[in-house]
Design a protein around this motif. Structure first.
Motif, mmCIF file in Angstrom:
data_model
loop_
_atom_site.group_PDB
_atom_site.id
_atom_site.type_symbol
_atom_site.label_atom_id
_atom_site.label_comp_id
_atom_site.label_asym_id
_atom_site.label_seq_id
_atom_site.Cartn_x
_atom_site.Cartn_y
_atom_site.Cartn_z
ATOM 1 N N ARG A 27 0.823 -1.199 0.000
ATOM 2 C CA ARG A 27 0.000 0.000 0.000
ATOM 3 C C ARG A 27 0.861 1.254 0.000
ATOM 4 N NH1 ARG A 27 -4.496 1.870 4.588
ATOM 5 N NH2 ARG A 27 -5.109 3.790 3.538
ATOM 6 N N ALA A 28 0.463 2.221 -0.796
ATOM 7 C CA ALA A 28 1.129 3.519 -0.835
ATOM 8 C C ALA A 28 0.124 4.601 -0.483
ATOM 9 C CB ALA A 28 1.733 3.778 -2.213
ATOM 10 N N ARG A 29 0.658 5.767 -0.120
ATOM 11 C CA ARG A 29 -0.203 6.884 0.270
ATOM 12 C C ARG A 29 0.247 8.149 -0.433
ATOM 13 N NH1 ARG A 29 0.152 3.459 4.547
ATOM 14 N NH2 ARG A 29 -1.782 3.047 5.703
ATOM 15 N N ALA A 30 -0.719 8.921 -0.874
ATOM 16 C CA ALA A 30 -0.450 10.203 -1.502
ATOM 17 C C ALA A 30 -0.869 11.309 -0.547
ATOM 18 C CB ALA A 30 -1.194 10.334 -2.831
ATOM 19 N N THR A 31 -0.135 12.400 -0.574
ATOM 20 C CA THR A 31 -0.516 13.545 0.244
ATOM 21 C C THR A 31 -1.779 14.188 -0.311
ATOM 22 O OG1 THR A 31 0.932 14.981 -1.060
ATOM 23 C CG2 THR A 31 1.865 13.975 0.919
ATOM 24 N N ARG A 32 -2.442 14.949 0.532
ATOM 25 C CA ARG A 32 -3.754 15.497 0.157
ATOM 26 C C ARG A 32 -3.655 16.389 -1.071
ATOM 27 N NH1 ARG A 32 -7.487 17.995 4.749
ATOM 28 N NH2 ARG A 32 -7.435 15.774 5.248
ATOM 29 N N HIS A 33 -2.628 17.227 -1.138
ATOM 30 C CA HIS A 33 -2.500 18.155 -2.252
ATOM 31 C C HIS A 33 -1.298 17.810 -3.143
ATOM 32 C CE1 HIS A 33 -5.545 20.616 -0.339
ATOM 33 N NE2 HIS A 33 -4.825 20.652 0.773
ATOM 34 N N GLY A 34 -0.728 16.626 -2.960
ATOM 35 C CA GLY A 34 0.429 16.244 -3.748
ATOM 36 C C GLY A 34 0.046 15.465 -4.996
ATOM 37 N N PRO A 35 1.036 15.034 -5.775
ATOM 38 C CA PRO A 35 0.755 14.293 -7.006
ATOM 39 C C PRO A 35 0.312 12.867 -6.715
ATOM 40 C CG PRO A 35 3.116 14.408 -6.613
ATOM 41 C CD PRO A 35 2.475 15.248 -5.559
ATOM 42 N N HIS A 36 -0.210 12.216 -7.754
ATOM 43 C CA HIS A 36 -0.607 10.820 -7.621
ATOM 44 C C HIS A 36 0.634 9.947 -7.433
ATOM 45 C CE1 HIS A 36 -4.416 12.346 -8.821
ATOM 46 N NE2 HIS A 36 -4.959 11.189 -9.091
ATOM 47 N N GLN A 37 0.460 8.861 -6.711
ATOM 48 C CA GLN A 37 1.520 7.881 -6.516
ATOM 49 C C GLN A 37 1.232 6.643 -7.358
ATOM 50 O OE1 GLN A 37 4.258 8.568 -4.592
ATOM 51 N NE2 GLN A 37 3.354 10.613 -4.357
ATOM 52 N N HIS A 38 2.253 5.805 -7.534
ATOM 53 C CA HIS A 38 2.117 4.611 -8.365
ATOM 54 C C HIS A 38 2.740 3.416 -7.659
ATOM 55 C CE1 HIS A 38 2.176 8.068 -11.171
ATOM 56 N NE2 HIS A 38 1.221 7.400 -11.790
ATOM 57 N N VAL A 39 2.008 2.313 -7.653
ATOM 58 C CA VAL A 39 2.524 1.019 -7.209
ATOM 59 C C VAL A 39 2.390 0.089 -8.399
ATOM 60 C CG1 VAL A 39 2.252 -0.901 -5.612
ATOM 61 C CG2 VAL A 39 1.873 1.447 -4.816
ATOM 62 N N VAL A 40 3.486 -0.096 -9.130
ATOM 63 C CA VAL A 40 3.439 -0.805 -10.402
ATOM 64 C C VAL A 40 4.471 -1.926 -10.399
ATOM 65 C CG1 VAL A 40 2.617 1.209 -11.651
ATOM 66 C CG2 VAL A 40 5.060 0.817 -11.452
ATOM 67 N N SER A 41 4.224 -2.919 -11.250
ATOM 68 C CA SER A 41 5.145 -4.041 -11.448
ATOM 69 C C SER A 41 5.277 -4.293 -12.935
ATOM 70 C CB SER A 41 4.628 -5.296 -10.732
ATOM 71 O OG SER A 41 5.414 -6.424 -11.069
ATOM 72 N N TYR A 42 6.520 -4.412 -13.395
ATOM 73 C CA TYR A 42 6.721 -4.673 -14.822
ATOM 74 C C TYR A 42 6.179 -6.040 -15.222
ATOM 75 C CZ TYR A 42 10.738 -7.618 -13.558
ATOM 76 O OH TYR A 42 11.544 -8.603 -13.040
ATOM 77 N N HIS A 43 6.035 -6.955 -14.277
ATOM 78 C CA HIS A 43 5.455 -8.270 -14.585
ATOM 79 C C HIS A 43 4.027 -8.133 -15.105
ATOM 80 C CE1 HIS A 43 8.839 -10.385 -12.787
ATOM 81 N NE2 HIS A 43 8.741 -9.595 -11.721
ATOM 82 N N HIS A 44 3.301 -7.107 -14.660
ATOM 83 C CA HIS A 44 1.901 -6.937 -15.037
ATOM 84 C C HIS A 44 1.723 -6.364 -16.449
ATOM 85 C CE1 HIS A 44 0.971 -6.575 -10.449
ATOM 86 N NE2 HIS A 44 1.139 -7.821 -10.834
ATOM 87 N N VAL A 45 2.712 -5.626 -16.947
ATOM 88 C CA VAL A 45 2.522 -4.905 -18.213
ATOM 89 C C VAL A 45 3.532 -5.297 -19.288
ATOM 90 C CG1 VAL A 45 1.475 -2.936 -17.051
ATOM 91 C CG2 VAL A 45 3.947 -2.984 -17.380
#
Length: 506
Positions: free
Chosen positions: A368-386
């Motif tokens: 799990r990742a968390r983004a700040t309220r007014h900050g940019p979007h975060q990404h939790v990605v895996s190259y295995h998926h794409v």
């Protein structure tokens, strides 16, 4: 006795005993030395009558301004600090000496003791075994802990039994949420083997709505259900009165100091992964509980038995996997296996992970990742998926919004930057996708990073064909399979020996 003044009572006692006892005996019974006894016998005047109290030896520097300047400030602003009054006096009277600060502080302290506001009395409580357990969170960012080379921003969920001092600590990566509270509390109760009669917190938003309502209506439904599951009565201290939670507020500091000492003794504040750090916290807490083992054993007999199973300690939400190969949850984009595009998934949200389900079937666990309220979007990605789609469209890597997070190791990021410098974008993207595909197909991500790092040191580009040959499966490891085809005449023999099927009359 040496270093202590003789009182009138001691002298009267000495003189009374002296009528029937010698000086050494009378002095000993009065608590005096023998020399003092002979001195008092020679000079039988009470100590209080010998000399008048000593007066001031120098003029009072505050005699002209304390009543006229200082007292009005103290009465109008009782919380004003003495140093602020001192600085104001220096501004008003530049000729005042800076040496009067201590005199002013003592004078203010004496005045407040006689005329100042009343202080709240702390009433010490008698703690009964099995009655109360307390929960709270405490920040740990000042300890400088790092995981996998990156600073770990976290806090601890802290549970404690008021009577025995049993403690449990759980590393929390997010805020003071219900999920973190429920998971930490249940871990504590199941490790303890029982539940107290009452569970107390301060005004946590995870447990209370914190609105202008009665305490009964203010309790959140989830917290109420959690406490009912374990037979505990939920309660909280008065808002803004932290000392009512003193049975855990004070131990916060003791626990954090013990952790700080253990980190110093360990010689490093870095941990390879979160599991290792959590194991370290458990060891520190375990040593604290070992010192209170006898009291903990006594209190265990007074705890309520645990229910048959744990209750929900997660949030559940439904998400839809988009054509981008993932879903967006609270400003964080997560990738999933491409087969799930277009499906709705049930996501169980824990403090540090997401568990994904398709219907009732468990699929995968994502960090799990968390983004700040007014900050940019975060990404939790895996190259295995794409990687399957990147093979068909390698140029998509060039402008991919989560490209930096897609690379599994720093060596892959560095070699891609070198490729862009020495070749065209098309060639660089193709080579990079080939490297990711090789790591995916052969399961050699860590091993592949070694020759890539060597190529970077030698300032050369990776040889894709050589790497494929290097990580190709060994021919010796492939089993030899001998296929023997059956003789077709065996089927004729089988049919000739088969019994005839009887005809059924119409």
């Amino acid at each position: 006795m040496p270093g202590r003044h003789v009182t009138d009572q001691q002298m009267r006692l000495f003189m009374t005993i002296r009528h029937s006892q010698p000086v050494p005996v009378a002095a000993a019974k009065a608590g005096l030395s023998q020399a003092t006894g002979y001195r008092l016998q020679a000079d039988p005047i009470l100590p209080s009558q010998k000399k008048a109290p000593r007066g001031r030896r120098r003029p009072d520097p505050l005699s002209d301004i304390f009543d006229t300047e200082v007292l009005p400030l103290l009465k109008s602003s009782p919380g004003l600090r003495p140093v602020a009054i001192f600085e104001e006096l220096l501004r008003r009277y530049p000729d005042l000496s800076a040496g009067i600060r201590r005199t002013l502080e003592r004078r203010i302290r004496t005045w407040r003791a006689e005329h100042g506001p009343e202080h709240e009395v702390i009433f010490r409580q008698i703690h009964v075994p099995g009655k109360m357990g307390l929960s709270d969170f405490t920040d740990m960012n000042k300890h400088g802990v790092s995981v996998a080379g990156k600073p770990l921003e976290h806090r601890l969920y802290h549970f404690r039994l008021a009577y025995s001092g049993f403690e449990h600590a759980h590393v929390v990566l997010g805020g003071e949420s219900y999920v973190a509270l429920a998971e930490g509390l249940q871990n504590a109760l199941w490790s303890l083997g029982g539940a107290p009669a009452e569970h107390r917190t301060d005004s946590l938003s995870a447990a209370f709505k914190n609105l202008e309502r009665s305490a009964q209506d203010d309790l959140t439904d989830r917290m109420d259900a959690l406490c009912n599951h374990y037979g505990m009565t939920p309660s909280r201290n008065t808002k803004g009165v932290a000392h009512e939670n003193g049975a855990i507020e004070g131990p916060h500091g003791h626990l954090k100091r013990a952790i700080a000492d253990a980190l110093i003794m360990r010689g490093s504040r870095g941990f390879p992964d979160l599991t290792a750090y959590r194991r370290f916290i458990d060891e520190v807490v375990g040593r604290i509980n070992a010192r209170n083992a006898k009291r903990i054993d006594v209190e265990r007999t007074s705890l309520k038995p645990l229910p048959a199973r744990r209750t929900t300690d997660y949030e559940e939400i439904t998400v839809r996997v988009t054509s981008s190969g993932g879903f967006l949850l609270r400003k964080v984009f997560y990738t999933v296996p491409f087969r799930l595009i277009g499906h709705q998934l049930r996501a169980r949200i824990y403090d540090d992970r997401l568990d994904l389900f398709l219907g009732a079937t468990f699929l995968v666990t994502l960090p799990r990742a968390r983004a700040t309220r007014h900050g940019p979007h975060q990404h939790v990605v895996s190259y295995h998926h794409v990687i399957h789609s990147l093979r068909k469209k390698p140029m998509a890597l060039m402008g991919l919004v989560y490209r930096d997070q897609l690379f599994p190791r720093q060596a892959f990021r560095d070699v891609f930057a070198v490729m862009l410098e020495r070749t065209t974008q098309r060639v660089a993207c193709r080579m990079m996708v080939d490297l990711l595909a090789l790591a995916h197909d052969r399961g050699c991500e860590a091993e592949l990073a070694v020759p890539i790092e060597e190529d970077l040191r030698q300032k050369r580009l990776p040889d894709i064909e050589a790497l494929r040959a290097l990580f190709a499966p060994s021919s010796d490891s492939l089993p030899g399979v001998e296929v023997r085809l059956a003789d077709l005449s065996a089927y004729d023999q089988l049919l000739s020996n088969a019994p005839m099927t009887p005809q059924v009359a119409a």
